[in-house]
Design a protein around this motif. Structure first.
Motif, PDB file in Angstrom:
ATOM      1  N   MET A  11       0.836  -1.197   0.000  1.00  0.00           N
ATOM      2  CA  MET A  11       0.000   0.000   0.000  1.00  0.00           C
ATOM      3  C   MET A  11       0.875   1.252   0.000  1.00  0.00           C
ATOM      4  O   MET A  11       1.995   1.227   0.514  1.00  0.00           O
ATOM      5  CB  MET A  11      -0.897   0.019   1.246  1.00  0.00           C
ATOM      6  CG  MET A  11      -1.832  -1.173   1.378  1.00  0.00           C
ATOM      7  SD  MET A  11      -3.186  -1.182   0.200  1.00  0.00           S
ATOM      8  CE  MET A  11      -4.223   0.126   0.852  1.00  0.00           C
ATOM      9  N   GLN A  49       0.721   5.497   0.934  1.00  0.00           N
ATOM     10  CA  GLN A  49      -0.045   6.489   1.681  1.00  0.00           C
ATOM     11  C   GLN A  49       0.140   7.860   1.032  1.00  0.00           C
ATOM     12  O   GLN A  49       1.262   8.290   0.777  1.00  0.00           O
ATOM     13  CB  GLN A  49       0.412   6.543   3.134  1.00  0.00           C
ATOM     14  CG  GLN A  49      -0.452   7.448   3.989  1.00  0.00           C
ATOM     15  CD  GLN A  49      -0.008   7.456   5.432  1.00  0.00           C
ATOM     16  OE1 GLN A  49       1.186   7.387   5.730  1.00  0.00           O
ATOM     17  NE2 GLN A  49      -0.959   7.535   6.341  1.00  0.00           N
ATOM     18  N   GLU A  72      -5.243  11.972   5.105  1.00  0.00           N
ATOM     19  CA  GLU A  72      -4.297  10.953   4.668  1.00  0.00           C
ATOM     20  C   GLU A  72      -5.102   9.726   4.283  1.00  0.00           C
ATOM     21  O   GLU A  72      -6.135   9.445   4.880  1.00  0.00           O
ATOM     22  CB  GLU A  72      -3.338  10.575   5.798  1.00  0.00           C
ATOM     23  CG  GLU A  72      -2.407  11.670   6.215  1.00  0.00           C
ATOM     24  CD  GLU A  72      -1.478  11.245   7.353  1.00  0.00           C
ATOM     25  OE1 GLU A  72      -1.580  10.084   7.829  1.00  0.00           O
ATOM     26  OE2 GLU A  72      -0.656  12.061   7.759  1.00  0.00           O
ATOM     27  N   TRP A  73      -4.631   8.982   3.286  1.00  0.00           N
ATOM     28  CA  TRP A  73      -5.315   7.765   2.905  1.00  0.00           C
ATOM     29  C   TRP A  73      -4.318   6.771   2.333  1.00  0.00           C
ATOM     30  O   TRP A  73      -3.276   7.141   1.824  1.00  0.00           O
ATOM     31  CB  TRP A  73      -6.440   8.038   1.907  1.00  0.00           C
ATOM     32  CG  TRP A  73      -5.984   8.562   0.576  1.00  0.00           C
ATOM     33  CD1 TRP A  73      -5.759   7.835  -0.562  1.00  0.00           C
ATOM     34  CD2 TRP A  73      -5.681   9.927   0.237  1.00  0.00           C
ATOM     35  NE1 TRP A  73      -5.344   8.653  -1.578  1.00  0.00           N
ATOM     36  CE2 TRP A  73      -5.294   9.952  -1.111  1.00  0.00           C
ATOM     37  CE3 TRP A  73      -5.718  11.126   0.947  1.00  0.00           C
ATOM     38  CZ2 TRP A  73      -4.933  11.111  -1.768  1.00  0.00           C
ATOM     39  CZ3 TRP A  73      -5.348  12.291   0.287  1.00  0.00           C
ATOM     40  CH2 TRP A  73      -4.976  12.279  -1.052  1.00  0.00           C
ATOM     41  N   TRP A  74      -4.676   5.485   2.469  1.00  0.00           N
ATOM     42  CA  TRP A  74      -3.888   4.395   1.930  1.00  0.00           C
ATOM     43  C   TRP A  74      -4.577   3.892   0.682  1.00  0.00           C
ATOM     44  O   TRP A  74      -5.801   3.771   0.645  1.00  0.00           O
ATOM     45  CB  TRP A  74      -3.784   3.250   2.935  1.00  0.00           C
ATOM     46  CG  TRP A  74      -2.915   3.571   4.097  1.00  0.00           C
ATOM     47  CD1 TRP A  74      -3.313   4.029   5.315  1.00  0.00           C
ATOM     48  CD2 TRP A  74      -1.488   3.461   4.161  1.00  0.00           C
ATOM     49  NE1 TRP A  74      -2.217   4.211   6.130  1.00  0.00           N
ATOM     50  CE2 TRP A  74      -1.082   3.868   5.435  1.00  0.00           C
ATOM     51  CE3 TRP A  74      -0.510   3.054   3.245  1.00  0.00           C
ATOM     52  CZ2 TRP A  74       0.251   3.877   5.829  1.00  0.00           C
ATOM     53  CZ3 TRP A  74       0.813   3.063   3.644  1.00  0.00           C
ATOM     54  CH2 TRP A  74       1.184   3.468   4.921  1.00  0.00           C
ATOM     55  N   CYS A  75      -3.792   3.588  -0.346  1.00  0.00           N
ATOM     56  CA  CYS A  75      -4.360   3.020  -1.564  1.00  0.00           C
ATOM     57  C   CYS A  75      -3.331   2.123  -2.237  1.00  0.00           C
ATOM     58  O   CYS A  75      -2.169   2.071  -1.831  1.00  0.00           O
ATOM     59  CB  CYS A  75      -4.861   4.101  -2.506  1.00  0.00           C
ATOM     60  SG  CYS A  75      -3.605   5.213  -3.152  1.00  0.00           S
ATOM     61  N   ILE A  85      -5.457  -1.768   7.798  1.00  0.00           N
ATOM     62  CA  ILE A  85      -5.933  -0.811   6.801  1.00  0.00           C
ATOM     63  C   ILE A  85      -7.281  -0.250   7.245  1.00  0.00           C
ATOM     64  O   ILE A  85      -8.182  -1.017   7.591  1.00  0.00           O
ATOM     65  CB  ILE A  85      -6.050  -1.497   5.424  1.00  0.00           C
ATOM     66  CG1 ILE A  85      -4.676  -2.040   5.001  1.00  0.00           C
ATOM     67  CG2 ILE A  85      -6.597  -0.533   4.380  1.00  0.00           C
ATOM     68  CD1 ILE A  85      -4.721  -2.954   3.792  1.00  0.00           C
ATOM     69  N   ARG A 130     -12.448   2.384   5.370  1.00  0.00           N
ATOM     70  CA  ARG A 130     -12.740   3.130   4.142  1.00  0.00           C
ATOM     71  C   ARG A 130     -11.792   2.691   3.036  1.00  0.00           C
ATOM     72  O   ARG A 130     -12.207   2.398   1.921  1.00  0.00           O
ATOM     73  CB  ARG A 130     -12.598   4.628   4.391  1.00  0.00           C
ATOM     74  CG  ARG A 130     -12.717   5.487   3.135  1.00  0.00           C
ATOM     75  CD  ARG A 130     -12.091   6.860   3.307  1.00  0.00           C
ATOM     76  NE  ARG A 130     -10.669   6.716   3.584  1.00  0.00           N
ATOM     77  CZ  ARG A 130      -9.994   7.508   4.434  1.00  0.00           C
ATOM     78  NH1 ARG A 130     -10.600   8.456   5.079  1.00  0.00           N
ATOM     79  NH2 ARG A 130      -8.708   7.321   4.609  1.00  0.00           N
ATOM     80  N   ASP A 131     -10.505   2.606   3.341  1.00  0.00           N
ATOM     81  CA  ASP A 131      -9.510   2.235   2.343  1.00  0.00           C
ATOM     82  C   ASP A 131      -9.624   0.759   1.965  1.00  0.00           C
ATOM     83  O   ASP A 131      -9.406   0.373   0.819  1.00  0.00           O
ATOM     84  CB  ASP A 131      -8.108   2.557   2.852  1.00  0.00           C
ATOM     85  CG  ASP A 131      -7.952   4.041   3.188  1.00  0.00           C
ATOM     86  OD1 ASP A 131      -8.684   4.872   2.605  1.00  0.00           O
ATOM     87  OD2 ASP A 131      -7.105   4.366   4.033  1.00  0.00           O
ATOM     88  N   ARG A 132     -10.008  -0.071   2.936  1.00  0.00           N
ATOM     89  CA  ARG A 132     -10.185  -1.501   2.694  1.00  0.00           C
ATOM     90  C   ARG A 132     -11.344  -1.761   1.736  1.00  0.00           C
ATOM     91  O   ARG A 132     -11.282  -2.673   0.909  1.00  0.00           O
ATOM     92  CB  ARG A 132     -10.431  -2.207   4.033  1.00  0.00           C
ATOM     93  CG  ARG A 132     -10.139  -3.668   3.987  1.00  0.00           C
ATOM     94  CD  ARG A 132     -10.287  -4.360   5.342  1.00  0.00           C
ATOM     95  NE  ARG A 132      -9.972  -3.517   6.465  1.00  0.00           N
ATOM     96  CZ  ARG A 132     -10.636  -3.521   7.613  1.00  0.00           C
ATOM     97  NH1 ARG A 132     -11.649  -4.343   7.793  1.00  0.00           N
ATOM     98  NH2 ARG A 132     -10.288  -2.736   8.598  1.00  0.00           N
ATOM     99  N   TYR A 173     -12.195  -0.129  -0.833  1.00  0.00           N
ATOM    100  CA  TYR A 173     -11.707   0.023  -2.205  1.00  0.00           C
ATOM    101  C   TYR A 173     -10.912  -1.200  -2.656  1.00  0.00           C
ATOM    102  O   TYR A 173     -10.898  -1.540  -3.840  1.00  0.00           O
ATOM    103  CB  TYR A 173     -10.861   1.290  -2.343  1.00  0.00           C
ATOM    104  CG  TYR A 173     -11.688   2.541  -2.265  1.00  0.00           C
ATOM    105  CD1 TYR A 173     -12.504   2.924  -3.316  1.00  0.00           C
ATOM    106  CD2 TYR A 173     -11.662   3.331  -1.122  1.00  0.00           C
ATOM    107  CE1 TYR A 173     -13.278   4.074  -3.249  1.00  0.00           C
ATOM    108  CE2 TYR A 173     -12.434   4.488  -1.037  1.00  0.00           C
ATOM    109  CZ  TYR A 173     -13.236   4.848  -2.101  1.00  0.00           C
ATOM    110  OH  TYR A 173     -14.001   5.977  -2.027  1.00  0.00           O
TER     111      TYR A 173
END
Length: 147
Positions: free
Chosen positions: A16, A18, A25-28, A111, A114-116, A118
């Motif tokens: 992932m 960040q 901040e977000w993980w993708c 994770i 919200r990010d999970r 996706y």
């Protein structure tokens, strides 16, 4: 506009990246915008190298989604062999109000929900043993409360 992104797995952990902007901040998954005259497959390999400094080989496509506004997202399951990811860069950082701040292997439970969400939409359920993880969840409703 369209985006291509990579699902890279090692020992039931997901690679992932960040991102951070002025407010959040977000993980993708590693990935980014498909450039003119570039295929989604070429894009995902380029973006993986830019953001994580690793070369990859596409195993297969896991998803293709089209949003209401026409935006398209392509996701590929990618193998990086024994290469070790390190924080790279995002060329768009110079023109936009966000930056790449971290890259790491993460377990699902690390994770944010919200990010999970996706990740599942990107086809994670069809990769490796992640469908077995879902089978252990049970029948309880666990949707987080909205705003």
């Amino acid at each position: 506009m369209a985006r291509a992104q990579a699902i890279v797995i090692k020992d039931m952990q997901i690679l992932m990246v960040q991102h951070k902007d002025a407010q959040t901040e977000w993980w993708c998954l590693p990935g980014g915008g498909i450039e003119e005259n570039e295929s989604p497959e070429e894009c995902v390999i380029r973006e993986l190298y830019e953001e994580c400094q690793v070369n990859g080989k596409i195993i297969r496509q896991t998803s293709h989604s089209v949003h209401d506004d026409g935006f398209q997202s392509y996701t590929y399951y990618v193998d990086i062999g024994h290469e070790q990811p390190t924080l790279g860069f995002d060329p768009n950082e110079l023109s936009k109000n966000y930056r790449l701040v971290d890259v790491k292997w993460m377990k699902l439970e690390e994770i944010p929900e919200r990010d999970r969400a996706y990740l599942w939409a990107s086809g994670l359920i069809g990769v490796s043993d992640f469908s077995k993880v879902v089978e252990t969840w049970g029948n309880e409703i666990s949707l987080p409360k909205g705003p």
